[in-house]
Design an enzyme around this catalytic site. Structure first.
Site, PDB file in Angstrom:
ATOM      1  N   GLY A   1       8.240   5.631  -5.142  1.00 27.62           N
ATOM      2  CA  GLY A   1       7.671   6.681  -4.301  1.00 27.62           C
ATOM      3  C   GLY A   1       8.645   7.698  -3.754  1.00 27.62           C
ATOM      4  O   GLY A   1       9.701   7.971  -4.338  1.00 27.62           O
TER       5      GLY A   1
ATOM      6  N   SER B   1       3.942  25.036   5.040  1.00 25.55           N
ATOM      7  CA  SER B   1       2.473  25.133   5.050  1.00 25.55           C
ATOM      8  C   SER B   1       1.873  24.586   3.765  1.00 25.55           C
ATOM      9  O   SER B   1       0.882  25.100   3.260  1.00 25.55           O
ATOM     10  CB  SER B   1       2.041  26.584   5.251  1.00 25.55           C
ATOM     11  OG  SER B   1       2.255  27.310   4.053  1.00 25.55           O
ATOM     12  N   GLY B   2       2.476  23.516   3.228  1.00 23.30           N
ATOM     13  CA  GLY B   2       1.836  22.805   2.118  1.00 23.30           C
ATOM     14  C   GLY B   2       0.704  21.951   2.691  1.00 23.30           C
ATOM     15  O   GLY B   2       0.357  22.068   3.877  1.00 23.30           O
TER      16      GLY B   2
ATOM     17  N   HIS C   1     -31.652  21.213  -4.278  1.00 22.18           N
ATOM     18  CA  HIS C   1     -31.698  22.227  -3.234  1.00 22.18           C
ATOM     19  C   HIS C   1     -32.163  21.588  -1.933  1.00 22.18           C
ATOM     20  O   HIS C   1     -33.133  20.827  -1.948  1.00 22.18           O
ATOM     21  CB  HIS C   1     -32.677  23.342  -3.604  1.00 22.18           C
ATOM     22  CG  HIS C   1     -32.799  24.359  -2.501  1.00 22.18           C
ATOM     23  ND1 HIS C   1     -31.826  25.306  -2.263  1.00 22.18           N
ATOM     24  CD2 HIS C   1     -33.758  24.536  -1.561  1.00 22.18           C
ATOM     25  CE1 HIS C   1     -32.201  26.046  -1.224  1.00 22.18           C
ATOM     26  NE2 HIS C   1     -33.360  25.598  -0.781  1.00 22.18           N
TER      27      HIS C   1
ATOM     28  N   GLU D   1       6.030  29.601   7.425  1.00 21.28           N
ATOM     29  CA  GLU D   1       6.077  29.457   5.965  1.00 21.28           C
ATOM     30  C   GLU D   1       7.018  30.507   5.390  1.00 21.28           C
ATOM     31  O   GLU D   1       6.870  31.696   5.651  1.00 21.28           O
ATOM     32  CB  GLU D   1       4.659  29.617   5.380  1.00 21.28           C
ATOM     33  CG  GLU D   1       4.583  29.708   3.863  1.00 21.28           C
ATOM     34  CD  GLU D   1       5.227  28.521   3.133  1.00 21.28           C
ATOM     35  OE1 GLU D   1       4.814  27.378   3.392  1.00 21.28           O
ATOM     36  OE2 GLU D   1       6.156  28.750   2.317  1.00 21.28           O
TER      37      GLU D   1
ATOM     38  N   LYS E   1      -6.355  11.113   6.918  1.00 22.61           N
ATOM     39  CA  LYS E   1      -7.796  11.395   6.783  1.00 22.61           C
ATOM     40  C   LYS E   1      -8.583  10.781   7.930  1.00 22.61           C
ATOM     41  O   LYS E   1      -9.598  11.317   8.356  1.00 22.61           O
ATOM     42  CB  LYS E   1      -8.331  10.907   5.434  1.00 22.61           C
ATOM     43  CG  LYS E   1      -8.229  11.951   4.356  1.00 22.61           C
ATOM     44  CD  LYS E   1      -6.846  12.207   3.896  1.00 22.61           C
ATOM     45  CE  LYS E   1      -6.144  13.448   3.981  1.00 22.61           C
ATOM     46  NZ  LYS E   1      -4.778  13.455   3.476  1.00 22.61           N
TER      47      LYS E   1
ATOM     48  N   GLU F   1      -2.660  20.061   7.036  1.00 17.94           N
ATOM     49  CA  GLU F   1      -3.541  19.011   7.576  1.00 17.94           C
ATOM     50  C   GLU F   1      -3.173  18.681   9.028  1.00 17.94           C
ATOM     51  O   GLU F   1      -4.042  18.563   9.886  1.00 17.94           O
ATOM     52  CB  GLU F   1      -3.472  17.757   6.691  1.00 17.94           C
ATOM     53  CG  GLU F   1      -4.183  17.999   5.363  1.00 17.94           C
ATOM     54  CD  GLU F   1      -4.214  16.812   4.408  1.00 17.94           C
ATOM     55  OE1 GLU F   1      -4.634  17.007   3.263  1.00 17.94           O
ATOM     56  OE2 GLU F   1      -3.812  15.690   4.789  1.00 17.94           O
TER      57      GLU F   1
ATOM     58  N   GLY G   1       8.238  19.132   2.218  1.00 21.09           N
ATOM     59  CA  GLY G   1       8.226  18.449   0.928  1.00 21.09           C
ATOM     60  C   GLY G   1       8.821  17.057   0.995  1.00 21.09           C
ATOM     61  O   GLY G   1       9.308  16.623   2.057  1.00 21.09           O
TER      62      GLY G   1
ATOM     63  N   GLY H   1       0.813  -1.231   0.000  1.00 27.57           N
ATOM     64  CA  GLY H   1       0.000   0.000   0.000  1.00 27.57           C
ATOM     65  C   GLY H   1       0.837   1.268   0.000  1.00 27.57           C
ATOM     66  O   GLY H   1       0.324   2.358  -0.233  1.00 27.57           O
TER      67      GLY H   1
END
Ligand code: FAD
Length: 459
Positions: A141, A178-179, A438, A200, A52, A184, A266, A40
């Site tokens: 990766g 602050s990417g 709506h 930043e 997430k 997140e 990064g 993965g």
């Protein structure tokens, strides 16, 4: 020596490698995947998925204040962060097992080991095993980029991987960068009560986003309590007994003292531990592999996809690149490489940011129309208390979409309607006349489209 000769050898089982392997099997290629860590890759194990899972828990935790307004008493001090972290890990473990299952189902041979040397049609592993095959797909990766002087120890100075392994919350956290990853974690940690300062170097946060979107996200996160220091770099780091000091490069040499530091500046491609010297693969000065229209490298039977390329470092980009490369290897007629203006990306905080394509030009341009609609004019956003942010569309004079940018709740889901319209050449007048449910947040897309012509209704 592994006795099988494969049609395709894939190195790395991230969203690039495993998707490529499954597609290869569907197209009749006998393939294997070599992985040195867990199935993965970064995305499932220490990237997209566990972050997430944490963002979701952060949102639940934030919504406890809402319960209070309904007369329900909750005690935020009872938070057990170790349990939150475990839930995120469990999500990753389950998905990683799911990938192993899919690979097995598709009869892909899974080889645990590190590829150390690549030659045309031959891969040598760290234990000396040699795997042979007609084609090779490099999908190794990326890893967190380190800055000299700010080395991570994964205890007090952390990379994103260390942050995800952390089972106790610090009181204070300094984030360098602050990417998307920095923002997140800033959102997650701040939600759980950590005092967060983000540093930043550039004049605004989320520098890859449209300026107005960066500003909307910054305004919202500042209101939530995150402190931002922009236009200033970190000059040096000093580890003390009870804190880590970051000395800034401003005139005052401001010192930020925190329990922990997250370095989120990064990611670097994983090309440094593989010997490619016996191939004609070209690597640019930053370590990224150069490829052609179908992700073929300078060595005609070796392809490369995902975070090791200079394209956007995103899971869905890696997967699509893999599908294109593998289909080409299998002799299928496919589209050529991804059109960068049609790559969506998202930042998962609350509100979210999601975008693709052209940003609003910094200078006046008579050929370009920029239309926007704020969520303050949207009934669903108002009713549910999520009226921060806006939908912004950049189009040409004929109403063809060139780019779209959303700051707001569910932006990562909403962006696809606009992307489909761009891909299919659906102009803004057509989107403006398309009936939307709506109340829905997506009505803001219809309103922003109307705004480009006769005007939005609810402005
Ligand atoms: P990877 O996922 O990095 O997988 C490469 C695999 O190759 C790894 O498993 C590695 O162990 C293996 N490998 C490396 N070298 C060798 C070798 N020599 N031999 C054998 N195996 C090897 N992207 C999104 O699109 N959405 C998000 O929300 C998102 N969130 C992220 C959050 C964080 C904290 C991070 C760090 C990243 C996030 N990303 C996100 C980026 C995303 O994870 C990457 O773009 C994606 O994983 C790249 O896929 P890949 O297949 O190129 O490589």
């Amino acid at each position: 020596m592994n006795n099988t000769t494969y049609d395709l050898i894939i190195i790395g089982s991230g969203p690039g490698g495993y998707v490529g392997a499954i597609r290869a099997s569907q197209l009749g290629l006998k393939s294997c995947i070599i992985e040195k860590d867990k199935a993965g890759g970064v995305c499932l194990n220490v990237g997209c998925i566990p972050t997430k899972a944490l963002v979701e828990r952060a949102e639940i935790f934030n919504s406890l204040s809402e319960l209070k307004s309904m007369g329900i008493r909750t005690d935020k001090s009872e938070l057990n962060y170790a349990k939150v972290q475990k839930k995120a890990q469990t999500a990753s473990t389950r998905l990683s097992k799911g990938i192993s299952f899919l690979l097995e189902k598709n009869k892909v041979d899974y080889i645990q080991g590190e590829a150390r040397k690549i030659e045309p049609s031959k891969v040598t592993l760290d234990d000396g095993t040699v795997i042979t095959g007609t084609y090779i797909l490099l999908a190794t990766g990326s890893s967190p980029r380190a800055i000299p002087g700010f080395e991570t120890d994964e205890d007090r100075v952390l990379s994103s991987t260390g942050m995800l392994a952390m089972t106790e919350l610090p009181r204070t956290l300094t984030i360098l960068g602050s990417g998307a990853i920095g923002i997140e974690f800033a959102y997650i940690m701040n939600s759980f009560g950590v005092k967060v300062t983000v540093v930043e170097l550039l004049p605004r946060i989320l520098p890859l986003e449209d300026r107005e979107i960066s500003e909307a996200i910054e305004a919202s996160l500042s209101k939530q309590g995150i402190k931002f220091i922009k236009g200033t770099g970190a000059e040096r780091m000093e580890k003390k007994d009870d804190a880590v000091d970051i000395v800034l490069s401003d005139e005052e040499k401001t010192v930020l003292s925190a329990d922990k530091v997250l370095v989120a500046i990064g990611r670097k491609p994983n090309t440094d531990r593989i010997d490619l010297s016996l191939t004609d693969i070209s690597i640019n000065s930053r370590g990224f592999i150069e490829t052609g229209d179908y992700y073929e490298t300078g060595e005609k039977n070796i392809f490369a996809i995902g975070d090791i390329l200079p394209s956007a470092q995103l899971a869905h980009v890696a997967s699509m690149e893999a599908e294109i490369a593998v289909a080409h290897i299998a002799g299928k007629v496919t589209v050529e490489r991804i059109d960068d203006t049609e790559v969506p990306s998202a930042v998962y905080c609350e509100p979210q940011a999601a975008s693709f394509g052209m940003k609003e030009p910094e200078e006046e341009n008579a050929e370009i129309t920029v239309s926007r609609f704020p969520f303050t004019g949207n009934g669903k956003a108002k009713a549910t208390g999520h009226s921060e942010g806006l939908v912004k569309i950049v189009s040409d004079k004929e109403g063809h979409i060139l780019g779209a940018h959303i700051a707001g709740r569910n932006a990562s889901e909403m962006i696809h309607e606009l992307l489909l319209a761009k891909k299919e050449g659906i102009t803004l007048d057509r989107l403006a006349e398309m009936i939307h449910v709506h109340p829905s947040l997506s009505e803001s897309i219809m309103e922003a489209s109307k705004e480009a012509y006769d005007g939005a209704i609810h402005l």
